[in-house]
Design an enzyme around this catalytic site. Structure first.
Site, short mmCIF file in Angstrom:
data_model
loop_
_atom_site.label_atom_id
_atom_site.label_comp_id
_atom_site.label_asym_id
_atom_site.label_seq_id
_atom_site.Cartn_x
_atom_site.Cartn_y
_atom_site.Cartn_z
N CYS A 128 0.79 -1.25 -0.11
CA CYS A 128 0.00 -0.06 0.11
C CYS A 128 0.76 1.24 -0.01
CB CYS A 128 -0.77 -0.01 1.29
SG CYS A 128 -1.86 1.29 1.21
N CYS A 173 -0.67 3.88 2.36
CA CYS A 173 -0.26 3.90 3.43
C CYS A 173 1.35 4.29 3.95
CB CYS A 173 -0.74 2.29 3.94
SG CYS A 173 -1.99 1.82 3.27
N ASP A 174 1.99 3.66 3.21
CA ASP A 174 3.53 3.76 3.61
C ASP A 174 4.54 4.69 3.00
OD1 ASP A 174 2.65 1.82 5.55
OD2 ASP A 174 2.93 0.09 4.29
#
Ligand code: NDP
Length: 318
Positions: free
Chosen positions: A136, A139-140
């Site tokens: 992701c 997300c990261d």
């Protein structure tokens, strides 16, 4: 085991589940919705959604799911955290087990469990997951500001995530296993227009390198068979998704990839009173708007099923 009886049980909290909830709640069916392991579903790990009608300026995925949830709550959906861990569709009412402890009997079940990211299946990928390996970018990506990263995949997700990463990191290597991408033209254009994305064609990942964190990746040229190492600090995987349908496989007809089969033009499965919606049954379109549309179908089909069942039971009692 605790026991509870409900009319409509919805499993999943993406666009399909929440839309089913809005329709079922407005029809007075008092739906209970279990959110599952990723409340809000895949859109919570996406950025701008530009193709959902009604948002001319676009909307952030997480915000959109907050809006979906609020709309479902407004009409009285009972939204609960919890993971459905088992089902028994051998009789009726249908039995659903939540978190291995709560058993619920439902007159109709609407499955909206969506799909999850696929992995390459390398030992090193698993070992370094969360230590530089991620599925992701949204997300990261933040953790790799100013660094070099690689992303595997050549579909719309990979193209979108590579473009997203390119705005945060120093350099993005896009690892494409063939000599072309399956991403749509507009997404490929965005990749081509990003000066710090380098596409490595005909490239397979052999191993993710590093002990405690990712330090590089070993690549193989699929044409020459030549191997080489590339220094990167982040390794992103964007190679598609698998439907979250394993718990239903003893009862429901599915295709070889695990997508639930529905009667064309409906959300009906092979079990009366069990309806499948969203990405759990759609391997072709997989869009928020198509998922929402099928969630609506699930609720309308469930409503009709329950009404017919009530007539059937009344007639049997006479
Ligand atoms: P796709 O299935 O479309 O693409 C998966 C990609 O991963 C393919 O390019 C495939 O390569 C590659 N791949 C698969 N396995 C491996 C492997 N083992 N090693 C290397 N590469 C691999 O998945 P997406 O998640 O990209 O997209 C899913 C759907 O969602 C699509 O319909 C897409 O259009 C849609 N979508 C739309 C967006 C938008 O409109 N904004 C954004 C994101 C997704 P190969 O091509 O060689 O098979």
């Amino acid at each position: 085991m605790a026991n509870e009886k409900v009319k409509v049980l919805i499993i999943g909290s993406g666009p399909a589940g929440f839309t089913a909830a809005v329709y079922a709640a407005r029809a007075g069916m008092k739906p209970v919705l279990y959110q599952g392991g990723q409340p809000g579903g895949q859109l919570t790990i996406t950025t701008d959604v530009e193709n959902y009608p009604g948002y001319p300026e676009g909307v952030m995925g997480p915000q959109m799911m907050v809006d979906f949830q609020k709309q479902a709550e407004r009409f009285g959906t009972d939204i609960r955290s919890g993971m459905v861990t088992g089902v028994d569709f051998s009789g009726w009412p249908h039995k659903v087990t939540v978190d291995n402890k709560t058993e619920i009997e439902a007159e109709a079940v609407i499955i909206s469990t969506g799909a999850s990211a696929k992995w390459l299946g390398l030992e090193s990928e698993q070992r370094l997951n969360g230590k530089g390996v991620s599925a992701c970018a949204v997300c990261d990506g933040f953790f790799f500001r100013g660094q070099d990263v690689a992303i595997v995949g050549a579909g719309d997700t990979a193209a979108e995530e590579a473009t997203y990463l390119s705005k945060l990191v120093n350099k993005v290597y896009m690892l494409v296993r063939r000599d072309e991408m399956r991403a749509s033209k507009i997404m490929q254009q965005r990749v081509a227009n990003s000066p710090n994305i380098e596409v490595l064609w005909n490239t397979e990942t052999v191993e993710v390198l590093g002990d405690e964190e990712v330090s590089g990746v070993r690549l193989k040229d699929t044409v020459t068979g030549e191997e080489r190492e590339l220094d990167v600090q982040g390794f992103f995987v964007a190679i598609g998704h698998k439907p979250n349908t394993d718990i239903f496989k003893d009862y429901l007809d599915m295709d070889e990839a695990g997508y639930i089969k529905t009667i064309p033009g409906t959300s009906k499965t092979n079990i009366p009173g069990v309806f499948a919606t969203g990405d759990a049954q759609d391997k072709i379109y997989r869009q928020a708007v198509t998922a929402a549309g099928s969630g609506c179908m699930g609720a309308l089909d469930a409503e009709k099923f329950i009404a017919e069942k009530e007539v059937e039971l009344q007639e049997a009692a006479l």
